[in-house]
Design a protein around this motif. Sequence first.
Motif, PDB file in Angstrom:
ATOM      1  N   GLU A 147       0.827  -1.212   0.000  1.00 64.07           N
ATOM      2  CA  GLU A 147       0.000   0.000   0.000  1.00 64.07           C
ATOM      3  C   GLU A 147       0.864   1.266   0.000  1.00 64.07           C
ATOM      4  O   GLU A 147       0.532   2.252  -0.661  1.00 64.07           O
ATOM      5  CB  GLU A 147      -0.919  -0.004   1.224  1.00 64.07           C
ATOM      6  CG  GLU A 147      -1.845   1.182   1.321  1.00 64.07           C
ATOM      7  CD  GLU A 147      -3.061   1.078   0.425  1.00 64.07           C
ATOM      8  OE1 GLU A 147      -3.719   2.110   0.211  1.00 64.07           O
ATOM      9  OE2 GLU A 147      -3.348  -0.038  -0.053  1.00 64.07           O
ATOM     10  N   ALA A 148       1.974   1.250   0.719  1.00 64.17           N
ATOM     11  CA  ALA A 148       2.842   2.427   0.797  1.00 64.17           C
ATOM     12  C   ALA A 148       3.442   2.756  -0.566  1.00 64.17           C
ATOM     13  O   ALA A 148       3.516   3.931  -0.957  1.00 64.17           O
ATOM     14  CB  ALA A 148       3.944   2.210   1.831  1.00 64.17           C
ATOM     15  N   PHE A 149       3.880   1.725  -1.295  1.00 67.52           N
ATOM     16  CA  PHE A 149       4.433   1.952  -2.630  1.00 67.52           C
ATOM     17  C   PHE A 149       3.359   2.522  -3.547  1.00 67.52           C
ATOM     18  O   PHE A 149       3.607   3.476  -4.289  1.00 67.52           O
ATOM     19  CB  PHE A 149       4.984   0.640  -3.205  1.00 67.52           C
ATOM     20  CG  PHE A 149       5.556   0.789  -4.585  1.00 67.52           C
ATOM     21  CD1 PHE A 149       6.840   1.258  -4.769  1.00 67.52           C
ATOM     22  CD2 PHE A 149       4.805   0.451  -5.706  1.00 67.52           C
ATOM     23  CE1 PHE A 149       7.365   1.412  -6.048  1.00 67.52           C
ATOM     24  CE2 PHE A 149       5.322   0.599  -6.981  1.00 67.52           C
ATOM     25  CZ  PHE A 149       6.605   1.074  -7.152  1.00 67.52           C
ATOM     26  N   TYR A 150       2.171   1.955  -3.483  1.00 65.62           N
ATOM     27  CA  TYR A 150       1.063   2.423  -4.316  1.00 65.62           C
ATOM     28  C   TYR A 150       0.750   3.898  -4.033  1.00 65.62           C
ATOM     29  O   TYR A 150       0.598   4.706  -4.964  1.00 65.62           O
ATOM     30  CB  TYR A 150      -0.165   1.551  -4.058  1.00 65.62           C
ATOM     31  CG  TYR A 150      -1.394   1.957  -4.835  1.00 65.62           C
ATOM     32  CD1 TYR A 150      -1.542   1.608  -6.174  1.00 65.62           C
ATOM     33  CD2 TYR A 150      -2.406   2.680  -4.223  1.00 65.62           C
ATOM     34  CE1 TYR A 150      -2.667   1.979  -6.891  1.00 65.62           C
ATOM     35  CE2 TYR A 150      -3.539   3.058  -4.930  1.00 65.62           C
ATOM     36  CZ  TYR A 150      -3.669   2.699  -6.261  1.00 65.62           C
ATOM     37  OH  TYR A 150      -4.783   3.071  -6.971  1.00 65.62           O
ATOM     38  N   LYS A 151       0.685   4.261  -2.772  1.00 71.46           N
ATOM     39  CA  LYS A 151       0.383   5.651  -2.417  1.00 71.46           C
ATOM     40  C   LYS A 151       1.499   6.589  -2.852  1.00 71.46           C
ATOM     41  O   LYS A 151       1.245   7.729  -3.275  1.00 71.46           O
ATOM     42  CB  LYS A 151       0.141   5.762  -0.914  1.00 71.46           C
ATOM     43  CG  LYS A 151      -1.171   5.143  -0.456  1.00 71.46           C
ATOM     44  CD  LYS A 151      -1.373   5.297   1.047  1.00 71.46           C
ATOM     45  CE  LYS A 151      -2.726   4.757   1.469  1.00 71.46           C
ATOM     46  NZ  LYS A 151      -2.931   4.872   2.947  1.00 71.46           N
ATOM     47  N   ALA A 152       2.747   6.123  -2.773  1.00 69.96           N
ATOM     48  CA  ALA A 152       3.867   6.941  -3.226  1.00 69.96           C
ATOM     49  C   ALA A 152       3.780   7.210  -4.721  1.00 69.96           C
ATOM     50  O   ALA A 152       4.060   8.330  -5.188  1.00 69.96           O
ATOM     51  CB  ALA A 152       5.193   6.252  -2.883  1.00 69.96           C
ATOM     52  N   VAL A 153       3.383   6.200  -5.496  1.00 72.15           N
ATOM     53  CA  VAL A 153       3.204   6.383  -6.940  1.00 72.15           C
ATOM     54  C   VAL A 153       2.119   7.418  -7.220  1.00 72.15           C
ATOM     55  O   VAL A 153       2.278   8.287  -8.087  1.00 72.15           O
ATOM     56  CB  VAL A 153       2.885   5.038  -7.621  1.00 72.15           C
ATOM     57  CG1 VAL A 153       2.465   5.260  -9.075  1.00 72.15           C
ATOM     58  CG2 VAL A 153       4.089   4.105  -7.566  1.00 72.15           C
TER      59      VAL A 153
END
Length: 232
Positions: free
Chosen positions: A194-200
Amino acid sequence: MKINIEGNKVEGVFQRRLNRFIGEVLIDDKLEITHIPNTGRMKDFLTNGANIILRKVNEPHRKTQYDLLMVYKDNTLINIDSKLPNNLLHKAFLNKDIEGFQQYDDIRREVTFGNSKFDFYLSNKKESVLVEAKCVTLVKENHLASFPDAPTDRGTKHILELIEAKKQGFRTAVFFIIQRDDANKFTPNQEMDEAFYKAVLLAKKVDVEFYAYTCHVTPNSLRLKNQLEIIL
């Protein structure tokens, strides 16, 4: 654009993963150990009984005599060597084969910005570009490629650093290089990280650029194939 995959290649059958970097394989019915040059989970295809392609390595200091290069899933050949996408993209930049990136003459690899090391730095007299490349092996249902296939704090850190670089005036881009040819769209893997997705999503809002390309994989070569639509 393609690169050749050199070396003495042999076929085998995957048995099991001993840790992130070492696996057991059968070659001519003999049990061997191999280096696995990819820290991803690859659980959907790196399974007991999978047909594989390895490279024999004759280096006395090595603990293993083989590198695991490719895995078959049904009729699809998947490259798993995470170094090859960078080599392929580097050659494409040098040959000016990537549309939108043909105007740069200074092309460097592994350049540090902030607290991260990025895969490429491109520049001309007008602008500088930081580029990060990600090796993608996961393709879900409906031919949807996705990254990551395991949580990646490092990947999230890279995206956040690119946001900062963008604020400082750099052009910034992420290339998802899909190591197989059976995908027709790409999405960040929200379910896995989820953190990677939100960063994108944050990066997209400040115009960090995202690209996704499939590859045509053979036992002897890797070639950029199709640019895919990215679904956020």
